[in-house]
Design a protein around this motif. Structure first.
Motif, mmCIF file in Angstrom:
data_model
loop_
_atom_site.group_PDB
_atom_site.id
_atom_site.type_symbol
_atom_site.label_atom_id
_atom_site.label_comp_id
_atom_site.label_asym_id
_atom_site.label_seq_id
_atom_site.Cartn_x
_atom_site.Cartn_y
_atom_site.Cartn_z
ATOM 1 N N ALA A 40 71.109 51.147 71.465
ATOM 2 C CA ALA A 40 69.672 51.236 71.162
ATOM 3 C C ALA A 40 69.188 52.678 71.324
ATOM 4 O O ALA A 40 68.404 53.179 70.498
ATOM 5 N N VAL A 41 69.662 53.357 72.351
ATOM 6 C CA VAL A 41 69.296 54.761 72.563
ATOM 7 C C VAL A 41 69.879 55.626 71.446
ATOM 8 O O VAL A 41 69.198 56.512 70.915
ATOM 9 N N GLU A 44 67.781 55.232 68.378
ATOM 10 C CA GLU A 44 66.538 56.014 68.439
ATOM 11 C C GLU A 44 66.819 57.486 68.146
ATOM 12 O O GLU A 44 66.076 58.129 67.403
ATOM 13 N N ALA A 47 67.427 57.880 64.432
ATOM 14 C CA ALA A 47 66.169 57.808 63.683
ATOM 15 C C ALA A 47 65.400 59.122 63.780
ATOM 16 O O ALA A 47 64.869 59.617 62.787
ATOM 17 N N ARG A 48 65.377 59.701 64.954
ATOM 18 C CA ARG A 48 64.671 60.978 65.124
ATOM 19 C C ARG A 48 65.358 62.117 64.394
ATOM 20 O O ARG A 48 64.716 62.957 63.776
ATOM 21 N N SER A 92 72.296 52.072 64.134
ATOM 22 C CA SER A 92 71.291 52.041 63.063
ATOM 23 C C SER A 92 71.212 50.666 62.416
ATOM 24 O O SER A 92 70.125 50.178 62.109
ATOM 25 N N ARG A 95 69.424 48.283 64.734
ATOM 26 C CA ARG A 95 68.006 48.643 64.813
ATOM 27 C C ARG A 95 67.242 48.267 63.545
ATOM 28 O O ARG A 95 66.152 47.711 63.614
#
Length: 190
Positions: A40-41, A44, A47-48, A92, A95
């Motif tokens: 999950a980290v 993120e 995505a950033r 990804s 998510r």
């Protein structure tokens, strides 16, 4: 939950079989939940990094955003760039494509081997409505897939996908059947 603090490594020899099996089960759930949180980290971070909002600052970079993020993940985990990229893909997909399955993983209800199989088997589904239906149905059956062999797990996932998006399976089979690799060492200088 299980009593993991009661069963210390030094006291394993004195523990009864029931406590050992309970500890195995409990730690497997903790391990799966920890792996889910790590992914999950990573998701993120991906995505950033891949949004490209600071393209001006990175215009002279010699690699793309994905490779840059993979380098960060690889360094953080002390793994290869390729393995980091693979984890980024899994992160990804969980998510963005399979949030219901990801929730089970976060609870520790399914393991990372099953997650990898689910993600890779569902890759060809492109329709978001069908993907949501597959995600929902996979979340219902996923805990029962863990004990199956790798081949039976893949077959069960493929059967579910075929009910919702038969083209996703056929493309995979057609592509696999259409490949031919010939290695002829007699007629090659390489």
């Amino acid at each position: 939950m299980f009593e993991y603090d009661v069963l210390e490594l030094e006291s394993l020899a004195e523990a009864d079989d029931k406590a050992l099996v309970a500890a195995i089960s409990g730690w497997a759930r903790v391990e799966a939940a920890a792996a889910a949180r790590r992914l999950a980290v990573i998701g993120e971070l991906v995505a950033r990094r891949t949004r490209g909002v600071d393209a001006v600052n990175r215009s002279r970079w010699s690699c793309d955003y994905w490779d840059a993020a993979a380098s960060e993940v690889a360094a953080a985990e002390q793994i290869s760039h390729g393995l980091a990229s693979s984890q980024m893909y899994l992160a990804s997909a969980l998510r963005e494509r399979l949030p219901k399955v990801a929730a089970l993983f976060l609870d520790g209800a399914i393991n990372s081997r099953l997650i990898a199989t689910i993600v890779w088997r569902t890759t060809l589904i492109t329709n978001p409505y069908l993907l949501n239906a597959v995600d929902t149905e996979l979340a219902k059956i996923a805990t029962g897939l863990g004990p199956l062999s790798a081949a039976k797990t893949a077959a069960a996932i493929d059967a579910l996908i075929e009910r919702h998006d038969p083209e996703a399976i056929r493309r995979q089979e057609r592509d696999a059947r259409g490949r031919e690799v010939v290695i002829d060492t007699r007629n090659s200088e390489n």
